[in-house]
Design a protein around this motif. Sequence first.
Motif, PDB file in Angstrom:
ATOM      1  N   VAL A  71      37.246  28.241  57.323  1.00  0.00           N
ATOM      2  CA  VAL A  71      36.850  26.911  57.778  1.00  0.00           C
ATOM      3  C   VAL A  71      36.057  26.188  56.692  1.00  0.00           C
ATOM      4  N   ILE A  72      36.485  24.947  56.419  1.00  0.00           N
ATOM      5  CA  ILE A  72      35.739  24.047  55.542  1.00  0.00           C
ATOM      6  C   ILE A  72      35.345  22.856  56.400  1.00  0.00           C
ATOM      7  N   LEU A  73      34.036  22.635  56.541  1.00  0.00           N
ATOM      8  CA  LEU A  73      33.550  21.502  57.320  1.00  0.00           C
ATOM      9  C   LEU A  73      33.338  20.307  56.403  1.00  0.00           C
ATOM     10  N   ILE A  74      33.741  19.149  56.914  1.00  0.00           N
ATOM     11  CA  ILE A  74      33.633  17.914  56.142  1.00  0.00           C
ATOM     12  C   ILE A  74      32.846  16.920  56.985  1.00  0.00           C
ATOM     13  N   SER A  75      31.799  16.341  56.393  1.00  0.00           N
ATOM     14  CA  SER A  75      30.960  15.429  57.166  1.00  0.00           C
ATOM     15  C   SER A  75      30.258  14.446  56.250  1.00  0.00           C
ATOM     16  N   SER A  76      29.897  13.323  56.823  1.00  0.00           N
ATOM     17  CA  SER A  76      29.086  12.365  56.075  1.00  0.00           C
ATOM     18  C   SER A  76      27.606  12.599  56.367  1.00  0.00           C
ATOM     19  N   HIS A  77      27.291  13.643  57.141  1.00  0.00           N
ATOM     20  CA  HIS A  77      25.912  13.969  57.503  1.00  0.00           C
ATOM     21  C   HIS A  77      25.537  15.370  57.022  1.00  0.00           C
ATOM     22  N   LYS A  78      24.349  15.479  56.449  1.00  0.00           N
ATOM     23  CA  LYS A  78      23.838  16.788  56.045  1.00  0.00           C
ATOM     24  C   LYS A  78      23.217  17.521  57.235  1.00  0.00           C
ATOM     25  N   ASP A  79      23.012  16.807  58.323  1.00  0.00           N
ATOM     26  CA  ASP A  79      22.283  17.331  59.473  1.00  0.00           C
ATOM     27  C   ASP A  79      22.893  18.590  60.081  1.00  0.00           C
ATOM     28  N   PHE A  80      24.188  18.775  59.938  1.00  0.00           N
ATOM     29  CA  PHE A  80      24.862  19.879  60.609  1.00  0.00           C
ATOM     30  C   PHE A  80      24.958  21.142  59.757  1.00  0.00           C
ATOM     31  N   ALA A  81      24.424  21.127  58.568  1.00  0.00           N
ATOM     32  CA  ALA A  81      24.562  22.262  57.643  1.00  0.00           C
ATOM     33  C   ALA A  81      24.020  23.560  58.238  1.00  0.00           C
ATOM     34  N   LEU A  82      22.865  23.517  58.879  1.00  0.00           N
ATOM     35  CA  LEU A  82      22.287  24.734  59.458  1.00  0.00           C
ATOM     36  C   LEU A  82      23.146  25.288  60.585  1.00  0.00           C
ATOM     37  N   GLU A  83      23.650  24.416  61.438  1.00  0.00           N
ATOM     38  CA  GLU A  83      24.521  24.866  62.523  1.00  0.00           C
ATOM     39  C   GLU A  83      25.830  25.420  61.963  1.00  0.00           C
ATOM     40  N   ALA A  84      26.284  24.862  60.868  1.00  0.00           N
ATOM     41  CA  ALA A  84      27.524  25.318  60.247  1.00  0.00           C
ATOM     42  C   ALA A  84      27.423  26.762  59.770  1.00  0.00           C
ATOM     43  N   VAL A  85      26.253  27.153  59.305  1.00  0.00           N
ATOM     44  CA  VAL A  85      26.049  28.521  58.817  1.00  0.00           C
ATOM     45  C   VAL A  85      26.323  29.532  59.926  1.00  0.00           C
ATOM     46  N   ASP A  86      25.987  29.189  61.163  1.00  0.00           N
ATOM     47  CA  ASP A  86      26.219  30.084  62.298  1.00  0.00           C
ATOM     48  C   ASP A  86      27.696  30.365  62.536  1.00  0.00           C
ATOM     49  N   HIS A  87      28.553  29.521  62.002  1.00  0.00           N
ATOM     50  CA  HIS A  87      29.994  29.659  62.237  1.00  0.00           C
ATOM     51  C   HIS A  87      30.730  30.287  61.051  1.00  0.00           C
ATOM     52  N   ASN A  88      29.997  30.846  60.102  1.00  0.00           N
ATOM     53  CA  ASN A  88      30.592  31.566  58.973  1.00  0.00           C
ATOM     54  C   ASN A  88      31.670  30.743  58.256  1.00  0.00           C
ATOM     55  N   ILE A  89      31.299  29.549  57.861  1.00  0.00           N
ATOM     56  CA  ILE A  89      32.259  28.667  57.197  1.00  0.00           C
ATOM     57  C   ILE A  89      32.373  29.015  55.710  1.00  0.00           C
ATOM     58  N   ALA A  90      33.501  28.628  55.122  1.00  0.00           N
ATOM     59  CA  ALA A  90      33.711  28.868  53.696  1.00  0.00           C
ATOM     60  C   ALA A  90      32.989  27.820  52.851  1.00  0.00           C
ATOM     61  N   ALA A  91      32.945  26.569  53.344  1.00  0.00           N
ATOM     62  CA  ALA A  91      32.310  25.500  52.556  1.00  0.00           C
ATOM     63  C   ALA A  91      31.922  24.332  53.466  1.00  0.00           C
ATOM     64  N   TYR A  92      30.994  23.536  52.945  1.00  0.00           N
ATOM     65  CA  TYR A  92      30.526  22.329  53.621  1.00  0.00           C
ATOM     66  C   TYR A  92      30.660  21.204  52.603  1.00  0.00           C
TER      67      TYR A  92
END
Length: 185
Positions: free
Chosen positions: A79-100
């Motif tokens: 999973v690569i998450l794409i966003s215009s917000h940095k706010d979700f970076a911490l929550e993204a870590v919980d989902h074991n993503i490959a990149a933000y």
Amino acid sequence: MKKYSTLIVDDDATSIQIIKKILNSQFTDIESIHTAKSINQGLEKYSLIKPDILLLDINLGNDTIFSLLEVIAPSESEVILISSHKDFALEAVDHNIAAYVLKPVETSDLKKGILKAMGKIVKKEAALKNKLDFIFFMRKWHLTAAQCMQSIASRCYNSLNLICPLRFNTLPALNVLFATGFLSP
């Protein structure tokens, strides 16, 4: 060379086009690029194609992509998450993503993320191949896991008896070697 499939889930048509353009221009080993504009459409397409790499916009209308990640098995896809917000970076870590990757999407950032995802896929496939090779080896020799462990323990026990037959009982010594991690099953 392995060919990869991707699924882009984003409600912004312009973002989808930019990402597709980058993928097409930078990666010859990406075989197929699928798109969806909503979580429901993304879930439907995911279950049909089981893509290697998911490129997901976080904000989709009134919902976030995290609800989709709760439903699908992220271990099957990188999973690569794409966003215009940095706010979700911490929550993204919980989902074991490959990149933000932050919007506006830069070619170099997306390229790093895709390469990281591809690397993780290669590692997962190599680990699976090693497990399967070991299973086939055991079946070829008609060995169960218990028989393999018994064979290893027997060889260690015999070696310890040869080294110091009179100094100590080798069975407790063997147990200590296994317990300390000096020997492993």
